[in-house]
Design an enzyme around this catalytic site. Sequence first.
Site, PDB file in Angstrom:
ATOM      1  N   ASP A  85      -4.666   1.407  -5.629  1.00  0.00           N
ATOM      2  CA  ASP A  85      -3.258   1.611  -5.270  1.00  0.00           C
ATOM      3  C   ASP A  85      -2.333   0.655  -6.036  1.00  0.00           C
ATOM      4  O   ASP A  85      -1.120   0.801  -6.000  1.00  0.00           O
ATOM      5  CB  ASP A  85      -3.089   1.427  -3.755  1.00  0.00           C
ATOM      6  CG  ASP A  85      -1.793   2.040  -3.240  1.00  0.00           C
ATOM      7  OD1 ASP A  85      -1.117   2.749  -4.025  1.00  0.00           O
ATOM      8  OD2 ASP A  85      -1.460   1.818  -2.059  1.00  0.00           O
ATOM      9  N   LYS A 138      -3.662   5.669   0.459  1.00  0.00           N
ATOM     10  CA  LYS A 138      -2.619   5.184   1.363  1.00  0.00           C
ATOM     11  C   LYS A 138      -2.734   5.881   2.711  1.00  0.00           C
ATOM     12  O   LYS A 138      -3.216   7.011   2.782  1.00  0.00           O
ATOM     13  CB  LYS A 138      -1.230   5.519   0.779  1.00  0.00           C
ATOM     14  CG  LYS A 138      -0.818   4.708  -0.422  1.00  0.00           C
ATOM     15  CD  LYS A 138       0.558   5.132  -0.911  1.00  0.00           C
ATOM     16  CE  LYS A 138       0.993   4.350  -2.132  1.00  0.00           C
ATOM     17  NZ  LYS A 138       1.206   2.913  -1.900  1.00  0.00           N
ATOM     18  N   ARG A 186       1.089  -1.386 -12.242  1.00  0.00           N
ATOM     19  CA  ARG A 186       0.930  -2.479 -13.205  1.00  0.00           C
ATOM     20  C   ARG A 186      -0.053  -2.094 -14.311  1.00  0.00           C
ATOM     21  O   ARG A 186       0.032  -2.602 -15.423  1.00  0.00           O
ATOM     22  CB  ARG A 186       0.495  -3.762 -12.476  1.00  0.00           C
ATOM     23  CG  ARG A 186      -0.841  -3.687 -11.809  1.00  0.00           C
ATOM     24  CD  ARG A 186      -1.037  -4.772 -10.746  1.00  0.00           C
ATOM     25  NE  ARG A 186      -0.272  -4.484  -9.525  1.00  0.00           N
ATOM     26  CZ  ARG A 186      -0.255  -5.278  -8.452  1.00  0.00           C
ATOM     27  NH1 ARG A 186      -0.924  -6.417  -8.451  1.00  0.00           N
ATOM     28  NH2 ARG A 186       0.443  -4.943  -7.394  1.00  0.00           N
TER      29      ARG A 186
HETATM   30  N1  BES Z   1       4.161   2.538  -5.449  1.00  0.00           N
HETATM   31  C1  BES Z   1       3.642   1.485  -4.686  1.00  0.00           C
HETATM   32  C2  BES Z   1       4.695   0.469  -4.240  1.00  0.00           C
HETATM   33  C3  BES Z   1       5.779   0.955  -3.317  1.00  0.00           C
HETATM   34  C4  BES Z   1       5.722   0.657  -1.970  1.00  0.00           C
HETATM   35  C5  BES Z   1       6.871   1.617  -3.789  1.00  0.00           C
HETATM   36  C6  BES Z   1       6.732   1.053  -1.133  1.00  0.00           C
HETATM   37  C7  BES Z   1       7.881   2.017  -2.955  1.00  0.00           C
HETATM   38  C8  BES Z   1       7.819   1.724  -1.619  1.00  0.00           C
HETATM   39  C9  BES Z   1       2.596   0.740  -5.486  1.00  0.00           C
HETATM   40  O1  BES Z   1       1.873   1.492  -6.393  1.00  0.00           O
HETATM   41  C10 BES Z   1       1.611   0.198  -4.502  1.00  0.00           C
HETATM   42  O2  BES Z   1       0.963   0.982  -3.870  1.00  0.00           O
HETATM   43  N2  BES Z   1       1.533  -1.122  -4.401  1.00  0.00           N
HETATM   44  C11 BES Z   1       0.647  -1.746  -3.493  1.00  0.00           C
HETATM   45  C12 BES Z   1      -0.008  -2.892  -4.202  1.00  0.00           C
HETATM   46  C13 BES Z   1      -1.141  -3.511  -3.446  1.00  0.00           C
HETATM   47  C14 BES Z   1      -2.306  -2.544  -3.382  1.00  0.00           C
HETATM   48  C15 BES Z   1      -1.535  -4.782  -4.143  1.00  0.00           C
HETATM   49  C16 BES Z   1       1.465  -2.240  -2.305  1.00  0.00           C
HETATM   50  O3  BES Z   1       2.584  -2.667  -2.487  1.00  0.00           O
HETATM   51  O4  BES Z   1       0.953  -2.130  -1.192  1.00  0.00           O
HETATM   52 ZN    ZN Z   2       2.780   3.160  -7.092  1.00  0.00          ZN
HETATM   53 MN    MN Z   3       0.226   2.435  -5.546  1.00  0.00          MN
END
Ligand code: BES
Ligand code: ZN
Ligand code: MN
Length: 503
Positions: free
Chosen positions: A353, A283, A357
């Site tokens: 990331d 990230k 899931r």
């Molecule tokens: N933990 C994050 C989602 C998240 C984002 C939680 C903002 C709280 C606040 C999750 O693991 C993630 O990184 N999701 C990605 C998925 C993508 C790579 C398909 C996302 O939402 O960007």
């Molecule tokens: Zn996450």
């Molecule tokens: Mn993530």
Amino acid sequence: MKTQLLQNEATTTTTELLVVFAVDQSTSKDANAKAEPVLLTQETSLLKAAQAVLNSGEFKATSCETILLHAPAGVKATRLLIVGLGKQAKVAVHDVRKGAGAAVRFAKPRSIRELTIALPSGDAFAAHATTRAAVEGAFVGDFDPDTYKSDRKDQSIHSLVILSPTGTDHAKASAGYAEGVIFGESQNFTRSLVNEPGNKMTPTVLGERAAAMCKEAGLKCEVYSTEKLHELKMGAFWAVSQGSEEPPALIVMTYEPEGAPAEPVLGLVGKGITFDTGGISIKPSDGMEKMKYDMAGGASMIGAMRAIAALKPKVKVIAIVCAAENMPSGKAFKPGDIEIAMSGKAIEIINTDAEGRLVLADGLTYARKLGATHLLDAATLTGACVVALGTVYAGSFSNDDDTYQHFADGLTTSGERFWRLPVEEEYREQIRSSIGDIMNTGGRWGGAITAAMFLKEFAEETPWIHLDIAGVAWMEEQKPWIAKGPSGVPVRSIVEWVRSYAK
Ligand code: BES
Ligand code: ZN
Ligand code: MN
């Protein structure tokens, strides 16, 4: 916070701060129309004490608006705090929850350590629900996330008295009061877990905290790690954990009350990523510190189980928390990797990331293997859900209308807000893999839905609900009734869902 419920006159109660609610009786839709605030009490001394300020036009009784009177005439209390609940025509029990929280948060920074909340009576305020909501709101308001400040002054409330108006059904108020304490404490327990930083709250520590809670509450709890993940062939969960020096924790809490029918068996599954760097698909550093709350779904299951153990509904519940730290390293899983989930499905990793899931996939499969007949998972799963619904509503998804109805029916009581989004087969196309069975991301569009579609694959034929709480588990701003930081959503709604099967 020490609490007690009394059925006394507010006028004659000795207290540092007497809290009384007010509504705006005006029915005009014009925002500039004069407000008509009225106090929600039958006690004439109180009505008199508040008369001048209510007539002054200074106080409109909007939601959580407060006005303070010192040495109110004809009333025993040192101070009188009037808290607005909004328009009378729209007022609901949830406004009392917020109002009680606002009163507590008013008292805290003013060195007031003891207060009395006089509950409203009347048709809109049934004794059980109103008492419960007020207690919950007070607990929620009492929580502050500043545990690591070296000069922290403990501003918590020592003693809270809830006054139920004379003439209300005391048995109902008492029952509501007892539930309110359980819900309030359990929600705050979840918040205290979510609040911890990633270096203090590792998967192992989360397992220890869950085990300690279960011991106290009389629940069965098992905490497994790497070896068990291998034994169960949890390839997806293991893949996420493999880049970290911190071992994963598979937490299994069981509630099996005597006299509960063999079915249903409710399976709760929580995402417990104690820190989400994104892994190899790392990230951006901006805002990454917030990813300590990526275990909020798991922490909610632990708090919910605490409440369930105390409320004792006659229904079997298994709760699984899949805890891991998502880190990049020489051992980390990579985009392009194929991971075989516990169910046997081959997952093509597109983005490391999208790890939530993956851990949930194996958690759902395991819950089914342990006998769950109905599934509910909660996870801070996607940024896309926050794009879709903002920070007001959380996303909800389900493959079964009847199961979902049980959840939806509890929302009035919990006061939490969810918006149901679709999980139809046409979306499945987006996560079709050419090399394996399924990809762990589905492209730019409908990201919250494709994440849910992924989970649905692992719920298989079992009725299932998925809650995406990414936008609501952490308050970006403080509100009059709640501090900035962990919200404890969706603990109350999960517990209501569970209780709905014991009715
Ligand atoms: N933990 C994050 C989602 C998240 C984002 C939680 C903002 C709280 C606040 C999750 O693991 C993630 O990184 N999701 C990605 C998925 C993508 C790579 C398909 C996302 O939402 O960007
Ligand atoms: Zn996450
Ligand atoms: Mn993530």
